[in-house]
Write an enzyme that holds these catalytic residues in place. Structure first.
Site, PDB file in Angstrom:
ATOM      1  N   GLU A  81       0.841  -1.206   0.000  1.00 21.68           N
ATOM      2  CA  GLU A  81       0.000   0.000   0.000  1.00 21.68           C
ATOM      3  C   GLU A  81       0.876   1.257   0.000  1.00 21.68           C
ATOM      4  O   GLU A  81       0.638   2.196  -0.766  1.00 21.68           O
ATOM      5  CB  GLU A  81      -0.912  -0.007   1.234  1.00 21.68           C
ATOM      6  CG  GLU A  81      -1.810   1.226   1.294  1.00 21.68           C
ATOM      7  CD  GLU A  81      -2.463   1.433   2.651  1.00 21.68           C
ATOM      8  OE1 GLU A  81      -2.912   0.450   3.264  1.00 21.68           O
ATOM      9  OE2 GLU A  81      -2.519   2.602   3.085  1.00 21.68           O
ATOM     10  N   SER A 118      -1.002 -13.196   9.949  1.00 21.46           N
ATOM     11  CA  SER A 118      -1.498 -11.823   9.894  1.00 21.46           C
ATOM     12  C   SER A 118      -1.127 -11.077  11.173  1.00 21.46           C
ATOM     13  O   SER A 118      -1.482 -11.486  12.279  1.00 21.46           O
ATOM     14  CB  SER A 118      -3.018 -11.842   9.695  1.00 21.46           C
ATOM     15  OG  SER A 118      -3.576 -10.660  10.182  1.00 21.46           O
ATOM     16  N   SER A 168      -9.055  -9.764   7.989  1.00 18.74           N
ATOM     17  CA  SER A 168      -9.036 -10.585   6.772  1.00 18.74           C
ATOM     18  C   SER A 168      -9.684 -11.953   7.006  1.00 18.74           C
ATOM     19  O   SER A 168      -9.417 -12.903   6.276  1.00 18.74           O
ATOM     20  CB  SER A 168      -7.593 -10.735   6.279  1.00 18.74           C
ATOM     21  OG  SER A 168      -6.759 -11.116   7.338  1.00 18.74           O
TER      22      SER A 168
END
Ligand code: F3S
Length: 683
Positions: A123, A215, A258
């Site tokens: 990102e 994660s 997620s």
């Protein structure tokens, strides 16, 4: 038992939208995502079944394939590349990320853009791409402190940044600019999930956190909850154990951003089944008025005694290796029983012997995979703990270019593997400054390495030892170049031979000993004079500091045979030599080492010679007369013909001298019995 869900849990808006777009596109034909769509293997597997392939660059996309851009977004070049290749883009960039990209693009025209976030995150890379060259990313406050002064700064945040950190950086930036424009691009989704998990964990006896272990978002939720209550982190419903719930009156349930709804629902369903079972058991126990003993309850509590660390799945703890068996390592983690690391969870790279990795007494970091297995041992992973710790370290190494050392664990096709918490690849071309033909010899050896490519998301780590060695060589080279002078006589080692000369290592820099500077005589190949690894003494003939080149000479250290040649080979002297070479125009004769002379074809014989070989052969010893000597050109001309002519003349003279003496006569006087007529002829 009751179950309470966190007010905000699971997929955020951006992730949900990306999955819907990808699923829809996969149903319409050949589709791929640029990188795994989200950090959840179950979802990636589910989408793969629907036809969504994962690729890592636009190059890999097949003709006619649709390419899904994930919620992190990409820089503008990716769109251009796809357009050039005729690839259709399904843009699932989160609208919040798109907004940050637009701000970066428009702000960079009149201010310097700073993005606060993880530099290796796609990102952040994407947002920087939209800002162009007038931008950079910073992660820490210390980096902000090191910034120079910019007249105007626009600061943006990675959408998942912590507010407190972002605003601390903003405060610092105020000192580095005359005008600061703050664009708070932080997305509330992550913070909301953490806040509601914290709130719920304070009220319940047990928390279940659902999400991918890899994660960081899920691990963060686990860490927040375990600080408040007993917590277990799981990836799927199958990992739930009934025993966890026997004691819990209220259980909380939350999930990472997620984690898809269907996994959360499966977990919820299984928890409800456990709850029902527990309630039936409690009802039965109360019907028969069985009194639960205090000691049973105490035993249950013992597991979670205040003195013990908060263990939950995904937690990283430190421990001491206390026992090593054939395929397991036992670690004291100050829990009620030792933790067990299965062999395959020890290292990211292949090893045949556990003792090569750990020894008793070592303190190591481990990740909790299961709080208890059937034998009551916590199941641990050194490999995953190393991976998590290594990610931070690797991101730092990639950025700082600092050197790191690692032991080679395996030689594979094209390079070597090392373990840096994550498996790293050292291409064969990056091992040494020269060519490496035997990679096996490096196994077990420690290399000095620098990260040349690191991508956390593609799990790609490429390292080089060569860049460090080359830099050091360059440093030595510069120092050496400063100390060496033309005319110096230095020692060196022959490193390599080429047809045109030999490369001699002078202690950090190679000089070229050209074939023409090896000897005064003609040299056909450098190996006639030197061999690899020979120690030689040479003279520095020239230094080119710009190009870092040094020319060396060997023959310059010997006496030049031409200096005494004028005296030895004066015109008219008779010399002996050996024919060393034949050319169409004559024969070259070596008079001594370093001095060759030419017998021209016209000087080979008294008669006309059609072919040199008709008169002389290579290797033949000859005697000739010096007829010309040009010391400036180093040319000596010989003649065999002149010697022959002189010899013939001498012989003729000799013949004449050997003729019988003719008595002196007076004309008109009769000599003996010579008839008169004969006397006339003598007149
Ligand atoms: Fe978008 Fe926020 Fe999720 S930026 S991808 S909605 S965390």
């Amino acid at each position: 038992m009751t179950i309470q869900r966190a007010a905000k849990a699971g997929f955020c808006f951006g992730v949900k939208r990306a999955i819907e777009l990808a699923e829809k596109a996969a149903g319409t034909g050949l589709t791929a995502s640029l990188g795994p769509l989200i950090h959840n293997q179950q979802v990636v597997d589910y989408l793969a079944e629907k036809g969504l392939e994962v690729i890592h660059s636009v190059d890999e996309a097949k003709i006619g394939q649709q390419l899904v851009i994930r919620s992190h977004g990409v820089p503008p070049e990716t769109y251009e590349e796809a357009k050039e290749r005729g690839i259709t883009i399904i843009d699932a960039t989160c609208p919040y990320v798109q907004k940050a990209q637009r701000m970066a693009a428009s702000s960079s025209a009149n201010s310097f853009v700073i993005v606060v976030g993880d530099k290796s995150h796609p990102e952040v890379k994407g947002i920087l791409g939209w800002a162009g060259s007038n931008a950079l990313a910073i992660e820490t406050l210390a980096e902000a402190e090191d910034l120079p002064y910019y007249p105007r700064i626009t600061v943006l945040a990675q959408t998942t940044q912590q507010k407190s950190h972002f605003f601390a950086v903003v405060e610092e930036l105020k000192k580095h600019t005359g005008e600061l424009i703050v664009q708070n691009t932080i997305c509330a989704a992550t913070e909301e999930r953490q806040a509601s998990a914290r709130e719920l964990a304070e009220k319940v006896d047990l928390m279940i956190v659902v999400g991918g272990l890899s994660s960081s978002n899920t691990r963060k939720l686990g860490s927040i909850c375990s600080g408040k209550t007993k917590t277990y982190c799981i990836e799927t419903a199958e990992e739930l154990l009934e025993i966890w719930f026997t004691d819990a009156k209220i259980t909380g349930l939350t999930a990472g951003a997620s984690t898809p709804d269907w996994i959360i629902e499966e977990v919820y369903k299984k928890m409800s089944e456990f709850m029902e079972k527990t309630q039936i058991q409690e009802a039965e126990e109360s019907a028969v008025k069985t009194v639960s003993t205090v000691s049973d309850e105490e035993n249950m509590m013992e597991n979670f005694d205040k003195g013990l660390p908060k263990l939950y799945r995904g937690a990283i703890v430190k421990g001491t290796v206390v026992k090593i068996t054939g395929d397991e390592v036992f670690v004291d983690i100050a829990w009620k029983s030792e933790g067990m690391i299965p062999f395959e969870e020890l290292s990211a790279t292949k090893v045949s012997n556990i003792n090569d990795l750990v020894k008793i007494g070592d303190t190591i970091s481990v990740m909790v995979m299961r709080v208890e297995n059937q034998e009551g041992y916590p199941v641990l992973s050194r490999k995953r703990a190393n991976e998590v710790e290594a990610k931070e370290q690797l991101a730092h190494l990639a950025e700082s270019k600092e050197e790191v050392q690692a032991v080679v664990t395996e030689a594979v096709k094209g390079g070597l593997l090392v373990d840096l918490g994550m498996r790293g690849f050292v291409p064969a071309s990056q091992v040494e400054t020269g060519f490496v033909d035997n990679l096996e010899k490096y196994i077990g050896k420690t290399l000095r390495l620098r990260v040349i490519e690191y991508d956390e998301y593609k799990k790609k780590l490429v390292l080089s030892q060569k860049v460090i060695l080359a830099e050091e060589q360059e440093g030595k080279k510069e120092k050496l170049l400063e100390t060496l002078k033309e005319g110096d006589i230095v020692k060196g080692t022959v490193r390599r031979l080429a047809d045109f000369g030999a490369f001699v290592d002078l202690g950090g820099i190679d000089g070229l000993l050209h074939i023409s500077d090896m000897a005064f005589s003609r040299v056909k190949h450098p190996s006639e004079i030197v061999n690899v690894d020979d120690e030689v003494e040479v003279q520095i003939l020239a230094i080119d500091t710009q190009k870092g080149r040094i020319s060396l000479g060997l023959k310059q250290l010997k006496t030049n045979p031409w200096s005494a040649a004028a005296e030895k080979y004066a015109v008219g002297s008779i010399v002996h030599g050996k024919v060393v070479r034949i050319a169409p125009f004559g024969a070259f004769v070596e008079l001594e080492d370093g001095i060759d002379a030419l017998v021209h074809i016209s000087q080979l014989a008294e008669h006309r010679v059609m072919k040199v070989q008709d008169i002389v052969q290579v290797g033949q010893e000859i005697t000739a007369k010096v007829i010309d000597f040009k010391p400036g050109d180093k040319k000596i001309s010989l003649s065999i013909r002149e010697l022959l002519t002189e010899a013939s003349e001498a012989s003729a003279r000799q013949d004449l001298e050997n003729q019988p003496e003719i008595p002196e006569v007076t004309i008109g006087e009769k000599i003996g019995n010579i008839p008169d007529t004969d006397v006339d002829t003598l007149k």
